[in-house]
Design a protein around this motif. Sequence first.
Motif, short mmCIF file in Angstrom:
data_model
loop_
_atom_site.label_atom_id
_atom_site.label_comp_id
_atom_site.label_asym_id
_atom_site.label_seq_id
_atom_site.Cartn_x
_atom_site.Cartn_y
_atom_site.Cartn_z
N HIS A 1 -9.47 3.05 -0.97
CA HIS A 1 -10.19 2.71 0.24
C HIS A 1 -11.02 3.33 0.87
O HIS A 1 -11.77 2.81 2.61
CB HIS A 1 -8.89 2.20 0.89
CG HIS A 1 -8.00 0.89 -0.18
ND1 HIS A 1 -6.65 1.52 -0.32
CD2 HIS A 1 -8.25 -0.05 -0.40
CE1 HIS A 1 -5.99 0.30 -1.25
NE2 HIS A 1 -7.07 -0.72 -1.44
N ASP B 1 -4.55 -10.84 -3.38
CA ASP B 1 -4.96 -9.47 -2.52
C ASP B 1 -4.44 -10.23 -1.01
O ASP B 1 -4.42 -9.59 -0.26
CB ASP B 1 -6.60 -8.71 -2.44
CG ASP B 1 -6.30 -7.40 -2.04
OD1 ASP B 1 -4.86 -7.31 -1.18
OD2 ASP B 1 -7.28 -6.60 -1.59
N SER C 1 -6.77 1.77 -6.48
CA SER C 1 -7.73 1.28 -5.57
C SER C 1 -8.23 2.54 -4.98
O SER C 1 -7.67 4.09 -4.80
CB SER C 1 -7.16 0.40 -4.85
OG SER C 1 -6.39 -0.53 -4.82
N HIS D 1 -9.92 -3.99 -7.29
CA HIS D 1 -11.40 -4.75 -6.67
C HIS D 1 -12.40 -3.42 -6.51
O HIS D 1 -12.80 -2.85 -5.26
CB HIS D 1 -10.39 -5.09 -5.13
CG HIS D 1 -9.87 -3.83 -4.65
ND1 HIS D 1 -10.34 -2.64 -4.23
CD2 HIS D 1 -8.12 -4.09 -3.67
CE1 HIS D 1 -9.39 -2.28 -3.39
NE2 HIS D 1 -8.37 -2.63 -3.26
N HIS E 1 0.59 -1.11 0.28
CA HIS E 1 0.42 -0.08 -0.18
C HIS E 1 0.80 1.20 -0.19
O HIS E 1 1.89 1.43 1.29
CB HIS E 1 -0.58 -0.06 1.30
CG HIS E 1 -1.77 -1.34 0.94
ND1 HIS E 1 -2.89 -1.06 0.22
CD2 HIS E 1 -2.28 -1.69 2.15
CE1 HIS E 1 -3.72 -2.44 0.62
NE2 HIS E 1 -3.05 -2.70 2.15
ZN ZN Z 1 -6.94 -2.42 -1.71
#
Ligand code: ZN
Length: 277
Positions: free
Chosen positions: A109, A230, A107, A156, A40
Amino acid sequence: MFYADQHMHSNISFDSHTPRTTMAEAALGAGLSALCFTDHYDVVDENGHIHPTYDWQPARRQQAEACATLGDQLVLGYGIEVGNAPENFAAAEGVLQEPGLDLVIASIHNGSAALNRVDYYCADYDSTALCHRHLEDYFGSLLQLADWGQFDVLGHLPYPLRYMRDRDHQPVTLDPYQDVIREILRRTVQAGRGIELNTCLYHPDSAADYAGILTTFRELGGEIVTVGADAHTPNNVGHAIADGYQLLCQCGFRYVSHFVGRTPQFHSLSKEVSSHA
Ligand SMILES: [Zn+2]
Ligand SMILES: [Zn+2]
């Protein structure tokens, strides 16, 4: 047979405790041919704090260690999962200047500033109304991401449903968002980018979500799809990757993408899936 898990975390991420070499050993044990580390970097973190820079040193060090130990046995990709880039696209672009990157997953989040940047993981979904407020905001952020386009694959897409539906048992679906999802996918195709089939928590509902997304993506001319489990722990490395390949086939895709140097290598699915059967 070439199984590539293109989304994996190590203890460089705040939410994993396992070094890259140990994750790579698990990948070998799971029969994978390739993996990509995508730790991340969230422009806004899990606490809603903004981070305009990223320290690549731990990733460089651990990548070198993993490659020295296992690099002759499987392909070890060097990637990143960039979270919440619409909060500061310039910061994300600066971080992505890192040389030698294989894959950039983008992504969302957290909610936007309008939702106090709440992390979906931390939210308590006690009503469908709250879910829909977050989902509208979420897909708005994904539209911005798709317009930005400085990534390889969108991560995702059904992500908030992990917490709304799967964890908090709210009866929400993607049905009311088909138009905006189509638009996100259209812009992604237009930018020449791909999407990810994320097989974390893979079950019939999430497979159905992805079947709809993948079918639309393909109708729009999309060709680039990566598959990633993931994993944050060794036992989840490679989870349901074969199921993901099968779903891609069912949705009419002939190739799965494996990124090297931010360029998709297309692997024939008929060969992959049939040779595994
Ligand atoms: Zn993620
Ligand atoms: Zn991830």
